[in-house]
Design a protein around this motif. Sequence first.
Motif, PDB file in Angstrom:
ATOM      1  N   LEU A  52      24.653  -5.025 -21.142  1.00 60.36           N
ATOM      2  CA  LEU A  52      25.783  -4.876 -22.055  1.00 60.36           C
ATOM      3  C   LEU A  52      26.783  -3.896 -21.464  1.00 60.36           C
ATOM      4  O   LEU A  52      26.403  -2.843 -20.963  1.00 60.36           O
ATOM      5  CB  LEU A  52      25.326  -4.332 -23.415  1.00 60.36           C
ATOM      6  N   ILE A 109      21.918  -2.613 -33.272  1.00 54.29           N
ATOM      7  CA  ILE A 109      20.735  -2.759 -32.433  1.00 54.29           C
ATOM      8  C   ILE A 109      19.483  -2.338 -33.196  1.00 54.29           C
ATOM      9  O   ILE A 109      19.449  -1.267 -33.799  1.00 54.29           O
ATOM     10  CB  ILE A 109      20.872  -1.911 -31.151  1.00 54.29           C
ATOM     11  N   ASP A 142      22.840  -7.513 -33.297  1.00 49.71           N
ATOM     12  CA  ASP A 142      23.412  -8.068 -32.075  1.00 49.71           C
ATOM     13  C   ASP A 142      22.396  -8.056 -30.943  1.00 49.71           C
ATOM     14  O   ASP A 142      22.459  -8.873 -30.029  1.00 49.71           O
ATOM     15  CB  ASP A 142      24.646  -7.251 -31.659  1.00 49.71           C
ATOM     16  N   LEU A 143      21.461  -7.098 -31.021  1.00 43.24           N
ATOM     17  CA  LEU A 143      20.463  -6.945 -29.972  1.00 43.24           C
ATOM     18  C   LEU A 143      19.177  -6.418 -30.596  1.00 43.24           C
ATOM     19  O   LEU A 143      19.224  -5.536 -31.453  1.00 43.24           O
ATOM     20  CB  LEU A 143      20.956  -5.955 -28.909  1.00 43.24           C
TER      21      LEU A 143
END
Length: 80
Positions: A3, A13, A56-57
């Motif tokens: 990223l 996250i 997102d992660l």
Amino acid sequence: MVLASSEVQSARILIADDDDDARAVMGEILEQMGAQITLARDGEEALYYLRRQRFDLVMSDEEMPGARGIDILKFSQNLK
């Protein structure tokens, strides 16, 4: 997956790791970069968070109580 720092700044996250120190260090570093961090102490807690919000992660240890990292990955893939 790599990223860029601009991607980390607004990323949501989830970090799942049963090692308190590893979880805290990863969370601290990413939070300093501007990410919104959610910490899970084990696989069961990670699944709890995944059922309630989008990330997102997801970063996960492979061997944890409650659910293994591969189980968390499979569950998160089915959410998309």
